[in-house]
Scaffold this active site. Structure first.
Site, PDB file in Angstrom:
ATOM      1  N   HIS A 102       4.368  -4.615   8.718  1.00 50.18           N
ATOM      2  CA  HIS A 102       4.446  -4.604  10.366  1.00 50.18           C
ATOM      3  C   HIS A 102       2.893  -4.858  10.881  1.00 50.18           C
ATOM      4  CE1 HIS A 102       7.609  -1.878   9.187  1.00 50.18           C
ATOM      5  NE2 HIS A 102       6.922  -1.320   8.353  1.00 50.18           N
ATOM      6  N   SER A 113      13.140   2.946   2.772  1.00 51.76           N
ATOM      7  CA  SER A 113      13.641   3.499   3.984  1.00 51.76           C
ATOM      8  C   SER A 113      14.311   2.598   4.791  1.00 51.76           C
ATOM      9  CB  SER A 113      12.695   4.343   4.624  1.00 51.76           C
ATOM     10  OG  SER A 113      11.677   3.335   5.121  1.00 51.76           O
ATOM     11  N   PRO A 150       0.907  -1.242  -0.064  1.00 55.47           N
ATOM     12  CA  PRO A 150       0.103   0.013  -0.104  1.00 55.47           C
ATOM     13  C   PRO A 150       0.750   1.270  -0.008  1.00 55.47           C
ATOM     14  CG  PRO A 150      -0.258  -1.193   2.283  1.00 55.47           C
ATOM     15  CD  PRO A 150       0.557  -1.948   1.300  1.00 55.47           C
ATOM     16  N   ASN A 151       0.266   2.105  -0.710  1.00 52.85           N
ATOM     17  CA  ASN A 151       0.677   3.672  -0.658  1.00 52.85           C
ATOM     18  C   ASN A 151       2.245   3.833  -1.732  1.00 52.85           C
ATOM     19  OD1 ASN A 151      -1.189   4.867   0.949  1.00 52.85           O
ATOM     20  ND2 ASN A 151      -0.052   3.616   2.554  1.00 52.85           N
ATOM     21  N   HIS A 171      12.948  -2.715   1.626  1.00 51.84           N
ATOM     22  CA  HIS A 171      12.293  -1.368   2.121  1.00 51.84           C
ATOM     23  C   HIS A 171      13.174  -0.191   1.433  1.00 51.84           C
ATOM     24  CE1 HIS A 171       9.437  -3.422   4.841  1.00 51.84           C
ATOM     25  NE2 HIS A 171      10.314  -4.345   4.989  1.00 51.84           N
ATOM     26  N   ASP A 197       1.411 -15.738   5.818  1.00 44.57           N
ATOM     27  CA  ASP A 197       1.082 -17.156   5.983  1.00 44.57           C
ATOM     28  C   ASP A 197       0.859 -17.425   4.264  1.00 44.57           C
ATOM     29  OD1 ASP A 197       0.688 -17.600   8.413  1.00 44.57           O
ATOM     30  OD2 ASP A 197      -1.504 -17.311   8.630  1.00 44.57           O
ATOM     31  N   ASN A 199       8.124  -5.628  -1.486  1.00 39.56           N
ATOM     32  CA  ASN A 199       8.062  -4.644  -0.533  1.00 39.56           C
ATOM     33  C   ASN A 199       6.654  -4.477  -0.009  1.00 39.56           C
ATOM     34  OD1 ASN A 199       7.855  -2.285   1.247  1.00 39.56           O
ATOM     35  ND2 ASN A 199       9.017  -1.076  -0.318  1.00 39.56           N
ATOM     36  N   ARG A 225       5.207  10.925  -2.361  1.00 34.60           N
ATOM     37  CA  ARG A 225       4.928  10.466  -1.205  1.00 34.60           C
ATOM     38  C   ARG A 225       5.979  10.800  -0.384  1.00 34.60           C
ATOM     39  NH1 ARG A 225       4.815   4.573   1.110  1.00 34.60           N
ATOM     40  NH2 ARG A 225       4.046   4.898   3.123  1.00 34.60           N
ATOM     41  N   GLU A 272      12.922  -9.615   1.043  1.00 38.89           N
ATOM     42  CA  GLU A 272      12.040  -8.261   1.295  1.00 38.89           C
ATOM     43  C   GLU A 272      12.791  -7.002   1.141  1.00 38.89           C
ATOM     44  OE1 GLU A 272      10.820  -9.089   5.309  1.00 38.89           O
ATOM     45  OE2 GLU A 272      10.611  -6.770   5.868  1.00 38.89           O
ATOM     46  N   ALA A 305       3.185  -0.805   4.827  1.00 34.61           N
ATOM     47  CA  ALA A 305       2.762  -1.027   5.935  1.00 34.61           C
ATOM     48  C   ALA A 305       2.347  -2.481   6.347  1.00 34.61           C
ATOM     49  CB  ALA A 305       1.653  -0.022   6.024  1.00 34.61           C
ATOM     50  N   ARG A 352      13.500   4.401  12.097  1.00 36.34           N
ATOM     51  CA  ARG A 352      12.317   5.192  12.280  1.00 36.34           C
ATOM     52  C   ARG A 352      11.505   4.582  13.250  1.00 36.34           C
ATOM     53  NH1 ARG A 352       9.503   4.631   6.825  1.00 36.34           N
ATOM     54  NH2 ARG A 352       8.291   6.271   7.475  1.00 36.34           N
ATOM     55  N   ARG A 391       7.828   0.274  13.048  1.00 40.00           N
ATOM     56  CA  ARG A 391       8.399   0.023  11.773  1.00 40.00           C
ATOM     57  C   ARG A 391       9.467  -1.268  12.066  1.00 40.00           C
ATOM     58  NH1 ARG A 391       5.898   3.192   8.269  1.00 40.00           N
ATOM     59  NH2 ARG A 391       5.486   5.209   8.955  1.00 40.00           N
ATOM     60  N   TYR A 418      11.072   8.611   1.130  1.00 41.44           N
ATOM     61  CA  TYR A 418      11.217   7.693   0.143  1.00 41.44           C
ATOM     62  C   TYR A 418      11.736   7.920  -1.268  1.00 41.44           C
ATOM     63  CZ  TYR A 418       7.888   5.533   3.427  1.00 41.44           C
ATOM     64  OH  TYR A 418       7.340   5.031   4.504  1.00 41.44           O
TER      65      TYR A 418
HETATM   66  C1  DQA Z   1       8.327   0.689   3.456  1.00 39.62           C
HETATM   67  C2  DQA Z   1       8.622   1.051   4.989  1.00 39.62           C
HETATM   68  C3  DQA Z   1       7.275   0.818   5.698  1.00 39.62           C
HETATM   69  O1  DQA Z   1       7.342   0.925   7.178  1.00 39.62           O
HETATM   70  C4  DQA Z   1       5.974   1.776   5.056  1.00 39.62           C
HETATM   71  O2  DQA Z   1       4.899   1.424   5.819  1.00 39.62           O
HETATM   72  C5  DQA Z   1       5.958   1.865   3.873  1.00 39.62           C
HETATM   73  C6  DQA Z   1       7.378   1.731   2.893  1.00 39.62           C
HETATM   74  C7  DQA Z   1       9.704   1.268   2.794  1.00 39.62           C
HETATM   75  O3  DQA Z   1       9.890   0.867   1.605  1.00 39.62           O
HETATM   76  O4  DQA Z   1      10.615   2.078   3.273  1.00 39.62           O
HETATM   77  O5  DQA Z   1       5.051   2.085   3.260  1.00 39.62           O
HETATM   78  O6  DQA Z   1       8.247  -0.593   3.349  1.00 39.62           O
END
Ligand code: DQA
Length: 149
Positions: free
Chosen positions: A81, A103, A10-11, A101, A88, A75, A18, A99, A78, A108, A112, A23
């Site tokens: 977490h 950031s 998401p996002n 990320h 699963d 990635n 953003r 995995e 959110a 942070r 997170r 980011y």
């Molecule tokens: C993220 C880090 C997550 O904590 C956050 O919710 C994101 C992006 C990152 O790519 O740094 O949406 O996964």
């Protein structure tokens, strides 16, 4: 059929605008295009999928098993977490995953710093921006080359 699936949570569709201080300025479409080019140079291809909905990501992971996906780069944003369901799903299909990320989640907020995925991931790359996806893909491409030997 692509051997590699790149999933974004998401996002991340808002990358570029953003919170650029956290980011960066690169859009998700540009990250995905770079990854496509990188994979093509190794005679591989990638599938990409981004969703703001947990269930859609879970279903995309389920579908991967019928599509010959050998590795997932994810990635989870959110959902990292919060999502037992995504954990699963990845365990259910048994497809190895990296995995990523953008950031450094460890520098942070405290919430997170726990991931529902990390202990099951092959590895975790956090804090290197879009380069993190490229490094994850480089790892996967090398693994595929080694697997196919
Ligand atoms: C993220 C880090 C997550 O904590 C956050 O919710 C994101 C992006 C990152 O790519 O740094 O949406 O996964």
């Amino acid at each position: 059929m692509a051997a590699i699936l790149v999933l974004n949570g998401p996002n991340l569709n808002l990358l570029g605008s953003r919170e650029p201080g956290i980011y960066g300025n690169t859009r998700l479409a540009d990250i995905e295009l770079n990854l496509r080019t990188q994979a093509a140079m190794a005679s591989q291809s990638i599938d990409t999928f981004q969703s703001n909905h947990e269930g859609e990501l879970v279903e995309r992971v389920h579908n991967a098993i019928n599509e010959g996906t050998r590795y997932i780069i994810i990635n989870p944003a959110a959902f990292t977490h919060t999502s037992v369901a995504l954990r699963d799903a990845l365990l259910a299909v048994g497809i190895p995953f990296v995995e990523v990320h953008l950031s450094n989640v460890h520098s942070r907020e405290a919430f997170r710093q726990h991931s529902y995925l990390s202990d099951k991931a092959i590895g975790v790359i956090t804090g290197l921006g879009p380069l993190g996806y490229e490094l994850a893909l480089e790892y996967v491409l090398r693994q595929l080359a080694a697997d196919n030997k």
